[in-house]
Design a protein around this motif. Sequence first.
Motif, PDB file in Angstrom:
ATOM      1  N   ALA A 148       0.833  -1.198   0.000  1.00 18.24           N
ATOM      2  CA  ALA A 148       0.000   0.000   0.000  1.00 18.24           C
ATOM      3  C   ALA A 148       0.872   1.254   0.000  1.00 18.24           C
ATOM      4  N   THR A 149       0.384   2.288  -0.635  1.00 22.30           N
ATOM      5  CA  THR A 149       1.093   3.567  -0.675  1.00 22.30           C
ATOM      6  C   THR A 149       0.651   4.442   0.492  1.00 22.30           C
ATOM      7  N   ILE A 150       1.389   5.511   0.718  1.00 22.74           N
ATOM      8  CA  ILE A 150       1.003   6.474   1.757  1.00 22.74           C
ATOM      9  C   ILE A 150      -0.385   7.040   1.456  1.00 22.74           C
ATOM     10  N   GLN A 151      -0.663   7.327   0.197  1.00 18.02           N
ATOM     11  CA  GLN A 151      -1.982   7.859  -0.176  1.00 18.02           C
ATOM     12  C   GLN A 151      -3.090   6.856   0.154  1.00 18.02           C
ATOM     13  N   GLU A 152      -2.867   5.583  -0.126  1.00 15.19           N
ATOM     14  CA  GLU A 152      -3.864   4.558   0.199  1.00 15.19           C
ATOM     15  C   GLU A 152      -4.056   4.442   1.713  1.00 15.19           C
ATOM     16  N   CYS A 153      -2.972   4.578   2.468  1.00 16.22           N
ATOM     17  CA  CYS A 153      -3.078   4.541   3.925  1.00 16.22           C
ATOM     18  C   CYS A 153      -3.861   5.738   4.441  1.00 16.22           C
TER      19      CYS A 153
ATOM     20  N   LEU B 272      -7.415   5.704   6.552  1.00 18.05           N
ATOM     21  CA  LEU B 272      -7.693   6.416   7.800  1.00 18.05           C
ATOM     22  C   LEU B 272      -8.909   7.320   7.653  1.00 18.05           C
ATOM     23  N   ASP B 273      -9.046   7.969   6.499  1.00 22.32           N
ATOM     24  CA  ASP B 273     -10.222   8.808   6.252  1.00 22.32           C
ATOM     25  C   ASP B 273     -11.499   7.966   6.226  1.00 22.32           C
TER      26      ASP B 273
ATOM     27  N   HIS C 220       1.788   4.243  13.047  1.00 24.47           N
ATOM     28  CA  HIS C 220       3.058   4.038  12.360  1.00 24.47           C
ATOM     29  C   HIS C 220       2.868   2.967  11.297  1.00 24.47           C
ATOM     30  N   ILE C 221       3.128   3.313  10.055  1.00 29.43           N
ATOM     31  CA  ILE C 221       3.062   2.367   8.938  1.00 29.43           C
ATOM     32  C   ILE C 221       4.461   1.780   8.807  1.00 29.43           C
ATOM     33  N   THR C 222       4.619   0.576   9.329  1.00 27.23           N
ATOM     34  CA  THR C 222       5.954   0.009   9.524  1.00 27.23           C
ATOM     35  C   THR C 222       6.710  -0.254   8.234  1.00 27.23           C
TER      36      THR C 222
ATOM     37  N   ASP D 109      -0.541  -2.453   4.065  1.00 30.34           N
ATOM     38  CA  ASP D 109      -1.497  -3.441   3.563  1.00 30.34           C
ATOM     39  C   ASP D 109      -2.464  -3.877   4.656  1.00 30.34           C
ATOM     40  N   ASP D 110      -1.974  -4.050   5.879  1.00 27.37           N
ATOM     41  CA  ASP D 110      -2.850  -4.453   6.974  1.00 27.37           C
ATOM     42  C   ASP D 110      -3.830  -3.345   7.338  1.00 27.37           C
TER      43      ASP D 110
END
Length: 115
Positions: A2-7, A11-12, A38-40, A78-79
Amino acid sequence: MATIQECREALDRLSGNLARADEGVRGAAAFDRSLSCHITDLDQTFTGRLQAGRIRVDALTPGPPADKAEIRLAMTGDDLVALVAGELKFAKAWATGRVRLEAGFRDLLRLKTML
């Protein structure tokens, strides 16, 4: 991966889900706490607040959280995406170590209702 944008979008979506939740879940989420996620795998941390039943993201910083938030989450991107999409159950992910959650005991009890 997953990308930062997808993360951020996950969250949104989670914030929107909390806002639309039934009264019991909304009541549990209606407290004011600092939050970090934190996105590890990307080594990036979203920081903000869980406030009035919504998640407000204030910043994205590289590395683990610099300050100790009252509610701290850590997982792969991804999680996070899978949890929000309902493809991964929180209890199983937490029990197997895929998701780390740290908070005070009272907050853990309230979060249990939401997750």
